[in-house]
Design a protein around this motif. Structure first.
Motif, PDB file in Angstrom:
ATOM      1  N   ASN A  30      43.839 -21.105 -37.239  1.00  0.00           N
ATOM      2  CA  ASN A  30      44.718 -21.697 -38.238  1.00  0.00           C
ATOM      3  C   ASN A  30      45.593 -22.807 -37.676  1.00  0.00           C
ATOM      4  OD1 ASN A  30      43.836 -20.041 -40.371  1.00  0.00           O
ATOM      5  ND2 ASN A  30      45.051 -18.368 -39.539  1.00  0.00           N
ATOM      6  N   SER A  31      45.445 -23.108 -36.409  1.00  0.00           N
ATOM      7  CA  SER A  31      46.232 -24.142 -35.740  1.00  0.00           C
ATOM      8  C   SER A  31      45.726 -25.529 -36.114  1.00  0.00           C
ATOM      9  CB  SER A  31      46.110 -23.943 -34.224  1.00  0.00           C
ATOM     10  OG  SER A  31      46.509 -25.088 -33.533  1.00  0.00           O
ATOM     11  N   ASP A  32      46.638 -26.502 -36.071  1.00  0.00           N
ATOM     12  CA  ASP A  32      46.245 -27.898 -36.264  1.00  0.00           C
ATOM     13  C   ASP A  32      45.906 -28.578 -34.937  1.00  0.00           C
ATOM     14  OD1 ASP A  32      46.503 -27.903 -39.022  1.00  0.00           O
ATOM     15  OD2 ASP A  32      48.611 -28.469 -38.960  1.00  0.00           O
ATOM     16  N   VAL A  33      45.951 -27.850 -33.833  1.00  0.00           N
ATOM     17  CA  VAL A  33      45.675 -28.411 -32.514  1.00  0.00           C
ATOM     18  C   VAL A  33      44.191 -28.686 -32.339  1.00  0.00           C
ATOM     19  CG1 VAL A  33      45.744 -27.899 -30.039  1.00  0.00           C
ATOM     20  CG2 VAL A  33      47.707 -27.379 -31.479  1.00  0.00           C
ATOM     21  N   THR A  34      43.355 -27.809 -32.842  1.00  0.00           N
ATOM     22  CA  THR A  34      41.913 -27.973 -32.713  1.00  0.00           C
ATOM     23  C   THR A  34      41.274 -27.996 -34.088  1.00  0.00           C
ATOM     24  OG1 THR A  34      39.866 -27.013 -31.827  1.00  0.00           O
ATOM     25  CG2 THR A  34      41.617 -25.483 -32.383  1.00  0.00           C
ATOM     26  N   PHE A  35      40.164 -28.693 -34.206  1.00  0.00           N
ATOM     27  CA  PHE A  35      39.442 -28.724 -35.476  1.00  0.00           C
ATOM     28  C   PHE A  35      38.454 -27.568 -35.592  1.00  0.00           C
ATOM     29  CE2 PHE A  35      39.890 -33.651 -35.595  1.00  0.00           C
ATOM     30  CZ  PHE A  35      41.228 -33.530 -35.905  1.00  0.00           C
ATOM     31  N   ASN A  36      38.290 -26.784 -34.530  1.00  0.00           N
ATOM     32  CA  ASN A  36      37.388 -25.639 -34.584  1.00  0.00           C
ATOM     33  C   ASN A  36      37.906 -24.626 -35.595  1.00  0.00           C
ATOM     34  OD1 ASN A  36      35.693 -26.649 -32.604  1.00  0.00           O
ATOM     35  ND2 ASN A  36      36.841 -25.701 -30.955  1.00  0.00           N
ATOM     36  N   ALA A  37      37.058 -24.279 -36.540  1.00  0.00           N
ATOM     37  CA  ALA A  37      37.465 -23.361 -37.602  1.00  0.00           C
ATOM     38  C   ALA A  37      37.111 -21.912 -37.283  1.00  0.00           C
ATOM     39  CB  ALA A  37      36.816 -23.771 -38.914  1.00  0.00           C
ATOM     40  N   ALA A  38      36.415 -21.684 -36.175  1.00  0.00           N
ATOM     41  CA  ALA A  38      36.040 -20.325 -35.784  1.00  0.00           C
ATOM     42  C   ALA A  38      36.274 -20.167 -34.290  1.00  0.00           C
ATOM     43  CB  ALA A  38      34.564 -20.074 -36.115  1.00  0.00           C
ATOM     44  N   PRO A  39      36.725 -18.994 -33.861  1.00  0.00           N
ATOM     45  CA  PRO A  39      36.950 -18.784 -32.431  1.00  0.00           C
ATOM     46  C   PRO A  39      35.640 -18.811 -31.656  1.00  0.00           C
ATOM     47  CG  PRO A  39      37.287 -16.743 -33.652  1.00  0.00           C
ATOM     48  CD  PRO A  39      37.030 -17.820 -34.661  1.00  0.00           C
ATOM     49  N   LYS A  40      35.727 -19.233 -30.401  1.00  0.00           N
ATOM     50  CA  LYS A  40      34.544 -19.245 -29.536  1.00  0.00           C
ATOM     51  C   LYS A  40      34.276 -17.822 -29.061  1.00  0.00           C
ATOM     52  CE  LYS A  40      34.591 -23.936 -28.035  1.00  0.00           C
ATOM     53  NZ  LYS A  40      35.521 -24.929 -27.763  1.00  0.00           N
ATOM     54  N   THR A  41      33.006 -17.472 -29.019  1.00  0.00           N
ATOM     55  CA  THR A  41      32.613 -16.154 -28.535  1.00  0.00           C
ATOM     56  C   THR A  41      32.578 -16.172 -27.013  1.00  0.00           C
ATOM     57  OG1 THR A  41      30.264 -16.690 -28.465  1.00  0.00           O
ATOM     58  CG2 THR A  41      31.142 -15.848 -30.577  1.00  0.00           C
ATOM     59  N   PRO A  42      32.622 -15.002 -26.373  1.00  0.00           N
ATOM     60  CA  PRO A  42      32.482 -14.965 -24.916  1.00  0.00           C
ATOM     61  C   PRO A  42      31.188 -15.639 -24.439  1.00  0.00           C
ATOM     62  CG  PRO A  42      33.345 -12.881 -25.685  1.00  0.00           C
ATOM     63  CD  PRO A  42      32.966 -13.686 -26.914  1.00  0.00           C
ATOM     64  N   ALA A  43      30.110 -15.493 -25.182  1.00  0.00           N
ATOM     65  CA  ALA A  43      28.844 -16.134 -24.793  1.00  0.00           C
ATOM     66  C   ALA A  43      28.964 -17.654 -24.856  1.00  0.00           C
ATOM     67  CB  ALA A  43      27.709 -15.647 -25.698  1.00  0.00           C
ATOM     68  N   MET A  44      29.647 -18.170 -25.856  1.00  0.00           N
ATOM     69  CA  MET A  44      29.843 -19.618 -25.966  1.00  0.00           C
ATOM     70  C   MET A  44      30.681 -20.142 -24.804  1.00  0.00           C
ATOM     71  SD  MET A  44      30.591 -19.728 -30.071  1.00  0.00           S
ATOM     72  CE  MET A  44      30.972 -21.464 -30.234  1.00  0.00           C
ATOM     73  N   ILE A  45      31.713 -19.405 -24.438  1.00  0.00           N
ATOM     74  CA  ILE A  45      32.574 -19.822 -23.329  1.00  0.00           C
ATOM     75  C   ILE A  45      31.806 -19.765 -22.016  1.00  0.00           C
ATOM     76  CG2 ILE A  45      34.641 -19.208 -22.010  1.00  0.00           C
ATOM     77  CD1 ILE A  45      35.845 -18.305 -24.750  1.00  0.00           C
ATOM     78  N   THR A  46      31.025 -18.718 -21.804  1.00  0.00           N
ATOM     79  CA  THR A  46      30.212 -18.597 -20.591  1.00  0.00           C
ATOM     80  C   THR A  46      29.246 -19.766 -20.478  1.00  0.00           C
ATOM     81  OG1 THR A  46      30.390 -16.194 -20.622  1.00  0.00           O
ATOM     82  CG2 THR A  46      28.543 -17.131 -19.379  1.00  0.00           C
ATOM     83  N   LYS A  47      28.596 -20.134 -21.578  1.00  0.00           N
ATOM     84  CA  LYS A  47      27.670 -21.264 -21.583  1.00  0.00           C
ATOM     85  C   LYS A  47      28.407 -22.572 -21.263  1.00  0.00           C
ATOM     86  CE  LYS A  47      24.374 -23.768 -24.395  1.00  0.00           C
ATOM     87  NZ  LYS A  47      24.123 -24.280 -25.720  1.00  0.00           N
ATOM     88  N   MET A  48      29.567 -22.776 -21.880  1.00  0.00           N
ATOM     89  CA  MET A  48      30.338 -23.994 -21.633  1.00  0.00           C
ATOM     90  C   MET A  48      30.734 -24.096 -20.162  1.00  0.00           C
ATOM     91  SD  MET A  48      34.123 -25.199 -22.856  1.00  0.00           S
ATOM     92  CE  MET A  48      34.747 -23.783 -22.002  1.00  0.00           C
ATOM     93  N   LEU A  49      31.189 -22.999 -19.579  1.00  0.00           N
ATOM     94  CA  LEU A  49      31.590 -23.015 -18.170  1.00  0.00           C
ATOM     95  C   LEU A  49      30.403 -23.330 -17.266  1.00  0.00           C
ATOM     96  CD1 LEU A  49      34.069 -20.002 -18.083  1.00  0.00           C
ATOM     97  CD2 LEU A  49      34.630 -22.435 -17.950  1.00  0.00           C
TER      98      LEU A  49
END
Length: 145
Positions: free
Chosen positions: A6-25
């Motif tokens: 619900n923040s205006d800091v990011t445009f992401n409308a859904a939280p990142k999953t642990p799998a998404m974060i692991t892939k990004m890292l």
């Protein structure tokens, strides 16, 4: 929770999953791009900063776009400055010429933070973000390293 959808800091409308974060890292590590975190004395996450190439072609290899996100409790404490100083030093040593920040126009604190550390507004992209049934403007700020 911090980094609320619900923040205006990011445009992401859904939280990142642990799998998404692991892939990004893993992708950051493979590209030799830093991912830095800051924690308090208890180990609680205060913020993070990272960067990646601004656009995909090799003609943009010396221009990066960064992300820096802080917990509300860390704002004004110097944590953001320390994270940015670290990743900018790494980028400069790697031959990066300039760094971009893309900040929501609804995040005046984020814009002011970047201006305080030497970034200058170079563009406002109208209604390029969409979240919670509304459009958001994106402010691009740039710093030459």
């Amino acid at each position: 929770p911090w980094m609320s959808v619900n923040s205006d800091v990011t445009f992401n409308a859904a939280p990142k999953t642990p799998a998404m974060i692991t892939k990004m890292l893993a992708e950051k590590a493979a590209a030799n791009h830093p991912f830095r975190i800051a924690t308090d004395n208890s180990g609680a996450l205060l913020g993070f900063a990272t960067y990646g190439q601004f656009r995909a072609s090799n003609g943009y290899a010396r221009t990066m776009e960064h992300t820096v996100i802080l917990d509300e409790t860390a704002k004004g404490s110097g944590v953001g400055r320390a994270l940015m100083s670290d990743i900018e030093a790494i980028a400069k040593a790697a031959g990066v010429h300039s760094m971009f920040a893309g900040v929501s126009a609804r995040n005046p604190d984020g814009i002011a933070f970047h201006q305080a550390i030497g970034y200058h507004e170079v563009a406002r992209l109208k209604e390029v973000g969409y979240k919670r049934d509304q459009f958001y403007d994106l402010v691009l700020l740039q710093k030459f390293l």
